[in-house]
Design a protein around this motif. Structure first.
Motif, PDB file in Angstrom:
ATOM      1  N   UNK A   1      -5.946 -16.017 -59.738  1.00  0.00           N
ATOM      2  CA  UNK A   1      -5.173 -15.155 -60.612  1.00  0.00           C
ATOM      3  C   UNK A   1      -5.598 -13.700 -60.394  1.00  0.00           C
ATOM      4  N   UNK A   2      -4.619 -12.821 -60.277  1.00  0.00           N
ATOM      5  CA  UNK A   2      -4.875 -11.403 -60.084  1.00  0.00           C
ATOM      6  C   UNK A   2      -4.860 -10.699 -61.439  1.00  0.00           C
ATOM      7  N   UNK A   3      -5.841  -9.834 -61.655  1.00  0.00           N
ATOM      8  CA  UNK A   3      -5.893  -9.103 -62.917  1.00  0.00           C
ATOM      9  C   UNK A   3      -4.919  -7.934 -62.891  1.00  0.00           C
ATOM     10  N   UNK A   4      -4.615  -7.399 -64.060  1.00  0.00           N
ATOM     11  CA  UNK A   4      -3.759  -6.217 -64.135  1.00  0.00           C
ATOM     12  C   UNK A   4      -4.386  -5.050 -63.374  1.00  0.00           C
TER      13      UNK A   4
END
Length: 57
Positions: free
Chosen positions: A1-4
Motif C-alpha cells: 500500500x502506498x501512503x498519501x
C-alpha cells in the motif's frame, strides 16, 4: 500500500520529469493533498474516468 505522502512524492517527481516548474509542482501536490482529504479512492477514480471520457468526445 502506498501512503498519501509517497503518492505526492511520485507526482512531484513525475511532474519534474515532464518539465513543470517548482511552483507548478507545488500546486499539483497541494491539490492532490486536498483531494485525498475529501474523496475516497473510488470517488477520485470515477472522476478521472469521467475526465478521460470527456476528452474522448
Amino acid at each position: 500500500m502506498t501512503t498519501n505522502e509517497a503518492t505526492r512524492a511520485y507526482a512531484a517527481v513525475a511532474a519534474k520529469h515532464i518539465g513543470l516548474k517548482m511552483d507548478e509542482i507545488d500546486q499539483i501536490v497541494e491539490e492532490m493533498a486536498y483531494l485525498m482529504d475529501i474523496y475516497t479512492e473510488t470517488e477520485i477514480m470515477d472522476k478521472m474516468r469521467n475526465l478521460i471520457g470527456q476528452e474522448d468526445r
